[in-house]
Design a protein around this motif. Structure first.
Motif, PDB file in Angstrom:
ATOM      1  N   ARG A 100       0.828  -1.203   0.000  1.00 55.50           N
ATOM      2  CA  ARG A 100       0.000   0.000   0.000  1.00 55.50           C
ATOM      3  C   ARG A 100       0.867   1.259   0.000  1.00 55.50           C
ATOM      4  O   ARG A 100       0.585   2.231  -0.701  1.00 55.50           O
ATOM      5  CB  ARG A 100      -0.927  -0.013   1.217  1.00 55.50           C
ATOM      6  CG  ARG A 100      -1.967   1.101   1.190  1.00 55.50           C
ATOM      7  CD  ARG A 100      -3.077   0.853   2.194  1.00 55.50           C
ATOM      8  NE  ARG A 100      -4.054   1.912   2.086  1.00 55.50           N
ATOM      9  CZ  ARG A 100      -3.932   3.093   2.704  1.00 55.50           C
ATOM     10  NH1 ARG A 100      -2.895   3.322   3.473  1.00 55.50           N
ATOM     11  NH2 ARG A 100      -4.840   4.024   2.550  1.00 55.50           N
ATOM     12  N   ARG A 101       1.931   1.232   0.772  1.00 58.97           N
ATOM     13  CA  ARG A 101       2.838   2.384   0.861  1.00 58.97           C
ATOM     14  C   ARG A 101       3.457   2.705  -0.495  1.00 58.97           C
ATOM     15  O   ARG A 101       3.405   3.849  -0.965  1.00 58.97           O
ATOM     16  CB  ARG A 101       3.923   2.070   1.884  1.00 58.97           C
ATOM     17  CG  ARG A 101       5.008   3.140   2.019  1.00 58.97           C
ATOM     18  CD  ARG A 101       6.086   2.641   2.964  1.00 58.97           C
ATOM     19  NE  ARG A 101       7.160   3.587   3.181  1.00 58.97           N
ATOM     20  CZ  ARG A 101       7.599   3.970   4.373  1.00 58.97           C
ATOM     21  NH1 ARG A 101       7.015   3.500   5.456  1.00 58.97           N
ATOM     22  NH2 ARG A 101       8.613   4.806   4.484  1.00 58.97           N
ATOM     23  N   TRP A 102       4.031   1.699  -1.143  1.00 57.17           N
ATOM     24  CA  TRP A 102       4.726   1.939  -2.415  1.00 57.17           C
ATOM     25  C   TRP A 102       3.742   2.175  -3.562  1.00 57.17           C
ATOM     26  O   TRP A 102       4.016   2.936  -4.487  1.00 57.17           O
ATOM     27  CB  TRP A 102       5.654   0.764  -2.730  1.00 57.17           C
ATOM     28  CG  TRP A 102       6.803   0.662  -1.769  1.00 57.17           C
ATOM     29  CD1 TRP A 102       7.278   1.646  -0.944  1.00 57.17           C
ATOM     30  CD2 TRP A 102       7.628  -0.484  -1.523  1.00 57.17           C
ATOM     31  NE1 TRP A 102       8.330   1.190  -0.199  1.00 57.17           N
ATOM     32  CE2 TRP A 102       8.581  -0.115  -0.536  1.00 57.17           C
ATOM     33  CE3 TRP A 102       7.652  -1.785  -2.026  1.00 57.17           C
ATOM     34  CZ2 TRP A 102       9.534  -0.999  -0.057  1.00 57.17           C
ATOM     35  CZ3 TRP A 102       8.609  -2.670  -1.555  1.00 57.17           C
ATOM     36  CH2 TRP A 102       9.544  -2.279  -0.578  1.00 57.17           C
ATOM     37  N   LEU A 103       2.585   1.515  -3.482  1.00 58.72           N
ATOM     38  CA  LEU A 103       1.584   1.700  -4.531  1.00 58.72           C
ATOM     39  C   LEU A 103       1.025   3.121  -4.498  1.00 58.72           C
ATOM     40  O   LEU A 103       0.785   3.734  -5.542  1.00 58.72           O
ATOM     41  CB  LEU A 103       0.454   0.682  -4.346  1.00 58.72           C
ATOM     42  CG  LEU A 103      -0.166   0.117  -5.618  1.00 58.72           C
ATOM     43  CD1 LEU A 103       0.884  -0.602  -6.448  1.00 58.72           C
ATOM     44  CD2 LEU A 103      -1.290  -0.846  -5.264  1.00 58.72           C
ATOM     45  N   LYS A 104       0.802   3.629  -3.292  1.00 54.49           N
ATOM     46  CA  LYS A 104       0.289   4.993  -3.154  1.00 54.49           C
ATOM     47  C   LYS A 104       1.255   5.979  -3.811  1.00 54.49           C
ATOM     48  O   LYS A 104       0.850   6.915  -4.499  1.00 54.49           O
ATOM     49  CB  LYS A 104       0.114   5.316  -1.665  1.00 54.49           C
ATOM     50  CG  LYS A 104      -0.866   6.428  -1.353  1.00 54.49           C
ATOM     51  CD  LYS A 104      -1.111   6.506   0.137  1.00 54.49           C
ATOM     52  CE  LYS A 104      -2.095   7.605   0.493  1.00 54.49           C
ATOM     53  NZ  LYS A 104      -3.477   7.283   0.153  1.00 54.49           N
ATOM     54  N   ARG A 105       2.556   5.751  -3.610  1.00 58.90           N
ATOM     55  CA  ARG A 105       3.589   6.595  -4.213  1.00 58.90           C
ATOM     56  C   ARG A 105       3.644   6.372  -5.725  1.00 58.90           C
ATOM     57  O   ARG A 105       3.708   7.321  -6.509  1.00 58.90           O
ATOM     58  CB  ARG A 105       4.942   6.257  -3.582  1.00 58.90           C
ATOM     59  CG  ARG A 105       6.042   7.240  -3.885  1.00 58.90           C
ATOM     60  CD  ARG A 105       7.398   6.690  -3.466  1.00 58.90           C
ATOM     61  NE  ARG A 105       7.437   6.245  -2.088  1.00 58.90           N
ATOM     62  CZ  ARG A 105       8.422   5.513  -1.575  1.00 58.90           C
ATOM     63  NH1 ARG A 105       9.433   5.132  -2.347  1.00 58.90           N
ATOM     64  NH2 ARG A 105       8.399   5.149  -0.314  1.00 58.90           N
ATOM     65  N   GLY A 106       3.595   5.109  -6.139  1.00 53.19           N
ATOM     66  CA  GLY A 106       3.711   4.781  -7.554  1.00 53.19           C
ATOM     67  C   GLY A 106       2.541   5.281  -8.382  1.00 53.19           C
ATOM     68  O   GLY A 106       2.719   5.718  -9.529  1.00 53.19           O
TER      69      GLY A 106
END
Length: 681
Positions: free
Chosen positions: A247-253
């Motif tokens: 969720r953390r990296w997807l939100k950024r991506g």
């Protein structure tokens, strides 16, 4: 024409006003949105702040979490330094393709001599195999790097080691009893269950390895944004759980994706019809528009197409490959519609007694096994029952001219999708004596078996289903977060919900419900008149809301008075943005919020029993006459126990953990009053 509605069961989450109030005060979120967060397992304000902004959480280093990560980096660093050939063994699904592309880009950027191979869906099946290992060895490969596969490939890995090859496995699938003898294994299933890396898909494991290797070689510059975008695309396409670092990296991506510099992703956005305005308005939606186009290739196309799309730096090549992806995706959509229509016709005209069997097994020739899993999911949505769908395997070319080949020698290959109370993998395990290959997890699986065993498989699956499913489970389940009034639906509510993106598995899109809604207008829309457009108005409110319900054309006209369950969506038209409803559930209106009282049951122990619905939730009640005690039990197993004449009752799952509550306060007073009326009826 008599109105009819979908046959559904609703599960409305318990309200937790104290925690909701605490989170609302701490975060500034609306109570409705705070309730959604609480329903996702967030139990205090500190966790809520991390959920809202995952970047604030301090992550452990991947080098500390993955025991073999340092060794993997060293092996690859040495191979690059000595120009030793590295071969990636990928997979033909979306996760495997994006993982392969991600590591190809990385290793080429780092100066490695690298190539790849992907097994054939038709000839090889899933994962690395003996043929691929032998070809790698013949071509002078020094290191095999698997992505999204390998953890269960004991024999092929053993062969590679015996041939003198180094093997690094990167995978995320469940662990077998005996791990393969690889030089290094990176798999989040080897980590502690509380690790933020635990939910990574194959592309996530590849991403960690790629970033760590690039950092070790001091060549991260110009690479990180590309890899994050490929991680984002692969994680979305694989439907990985949106928890932890996902969720953390997807939100950024997802924020980065609209401005991607990768020609392949730019080309995908072009063919998907994503314009500059949409990039600004709906950046979170873009990844979910591109994911299916990647997935389609893995199902019915050539994986090499996606690898070339995502690794090229040439705009012309990228656009040509993207256009081919778009054509394959259109073919996939048509195949799904055709197979779904044929499957429903088979179920309802044969007919297949799925209610009695408590499982739906549907098999037909000439269905494409690459898309039947999608159809299985749609059938689960329609019937609310575990679905096992299959098609007959094509015979090998050498056998096609054999006139005496009987149907009993044919094989059936299929996919399965489950419901919450049914474990697909355990069901397949229960049938292992009549299956050939099979695998999967709780919610989904794949299998093959001799066609002559079809009737036996149906019987065994029905046996298993009867052990875990009751008749009340055989309806599509609508999970609902909270009651909302149409007056509360506005841009502020939508924006707060939208800020909590991305939604997906493990972080499902919020669903609200509103009672006593009048259907002011309704009409079928779409090329095949298979969607339903509505105008709705709640009792005692002048506000009207527009709504859409996908694939509900068959239910037109709906009754004039209904309770509705829905998601919120934005509609942009001619420069104006409105909030509309996407209807996912409907039931007959329940005036006064108390309905459908079941017949009371009298027992020999002087206990009266009954059931009732209150505020959209189902309760069981009982009057223990010798004790002079009323008990009310909710769907989560909590019991409210009240002695006659007492102002205070006990609430909990047992008397040991029960807390004292004042029954004169809402909602307990009205709840008790309803229960008493049921038992006195």
């Amino acid at each position: 024409m008599m109105a009819r509605i979908p046959n559904q069961r609703w599960r409305i989450a318990s309200s937790q006003p104290e925690i909701v109030e605490q989170i609302s005060l701490s975060t500034g979120l609306l109570p409705l949105v705070s309730q959604v967060i609480v329903n996702r397992g967030i139990e205090n304000s500190d966790l809520a702040h991390i959920y809202i902004d995952p970047e604030t959480e301090e992550l452990p280093s991947p080098l500390e979490e993955f025991p073999d990560l340092a060794a993997s980096i060293q092996l690859l660093e040495d191979a690059i330094a000595f120009k030793e050939k590295i071969a990636i063994c990928g997979d033909y699904d979306a996760d495997g393709m994006t993982s392969t592309a991600l590591l190809l880009r990385t290793l080429r950027h780092l100066g490695a001599d690298v190539d790849y191979a992907i097994p054939s869906r038709m000839k090889d099946g899933y994962g690395i195999n003996q043929r691929i290992v032998e070809e790698f060895a013949e071509n002078g490969v020094g290191i095999i790097l698997t992505v999204d596969n390998g953890i269960s490939a004991y024999e092929p890995v053993l062969l590679a080691v015996e041939l003198g090859l180094i093997v690094i496995i990167t995978d995320h699938h469940d662990l077998p009893e005996k791990l393969p003898p690889a030089d290094a294994i990176l798999n989040p299933k080897l980590l502690n269950i509380t690790s933020p890396y635990r939910g990574l898909a194959g592309v996530g494991v590849a991403y960690i390895l790629a970033i760590a290797l690039a950092k070790k070689l001091n060549k991260v510059k110009g690479l990180t944004s590309q890899l994050l975008e490929l991680f984002t695309l692969g994680t979305i396409a694989d439907l990985a759980p949106l928890v932890g670092v996902n969720r953390r990296w997807l939100k950024r991506g997802l924020r980065q994706l609209p401005n991607s510099e990768l020609p392949g992703i730019q080309a995908l956005m072009t063919v998907a019809g994503v314009n500059e305005e949409q990039k600004q308005l709906q950046p979170d939606d873009i990844g979910f528009r591109l994911g299916p186009r990647i997935n389609a290739i893995g199902r019915i196309g050539d994986p090499q197409l996606v690898i070339e799309l995502l690794t090229t730096d040439e705009t012309g090549i990228a656009l040509e490959r993207a256009m081919r992806c778009e054509a394959v995706n259109s073919e996939r959509q048509q195949l799904c519609e055709k197979i779904q229509k044929e499957a429903i016709e088979l179920v309802e005209t044969k007919p297949i007694p799925w209610k009695e069997l408590r499982v739906l097994v549907v098999v037909k020739e000439n269905w494409h096994h690459g898309v039947i899993g999608i159809v299985a999911s749609r059938l689960v949505e329609r019937y609310g029952v575990p679905v096992f769908i299959g098609t007959y395997e094509e015979e090998e070319e050498k056998d096609k001219n054999k006139k005496n080949k009987s149907n009993q020698e044919l094989k059936i290959r299929g996919s399965a999708r489950g419901i919450e109370e049914f474990n697909i993998f355990e069901a397949l395990n229960y049938c292992q004596d009549i299956l050939g290959k099979y695998g999967g997890h709780k919610a989904a699986g794949g299998f093959s078996f001799p066609a002559k065993n079809l009737e036996s498989l149906e019987q065994k699956l029905s046996e298993f289903a009867h052990q875990c499913l009751e008749q009340q489970h055989l309806k599509p389940l609508v999970k609902i977060d909270a009651l909302a009034h149409l007056e509360e639906i506005n841009h502020n509510l939508y924006d707060q919900i939208d800020s909590l993106q991305p939604w997906g598995i493990g972080n499902s899109f919020p669903v609200f419900w509103t009672p006593n809604v009048t259907v002011k207008e309704q009409k079928k829309i779409g090329k095949n008149q298979d969607h339903l457009k509505l105008v709705l108005q709640e009792d005692n409110s002048p506000k009207e809301m527009k709504a859409i319900s996908w694939r509900w054309g068959e239910y037109c006209p709906l009754p004039s008075k209904i309770d509705i369950a829905y998601k919120l969506q934005e509609n942009h038209w001619q420069g104006v943005t409105n909030i509309e409803l996407e209807i996912v559930g409907v039931r007959l209106s329940q005036e006064n919020k108390t309905i459908a009282i079941n017949h009371q049951i009298k027992t020999n122990n002087n206990i009266k029993k009954g059931r009732f619905n209150y505020n959209g939730r189902t309760y069981a009640c009982s009057l223990w006459q010798p004790l002079n005690e009323l008990r009310i039990k909710n769907e989560q197993g909590k019991v409210l126990a009240i002695k006659k004449g007492n102002r205070f009752g006990l609430l909990g799952t047992s008397r040991n953990n029960a807390r004292k509550i004042d029954i004169t306060k809402p909602p307990y007073f009205h709840l008790i009053k309803t229960a008493i009326s049921v038992l006195q009826d």
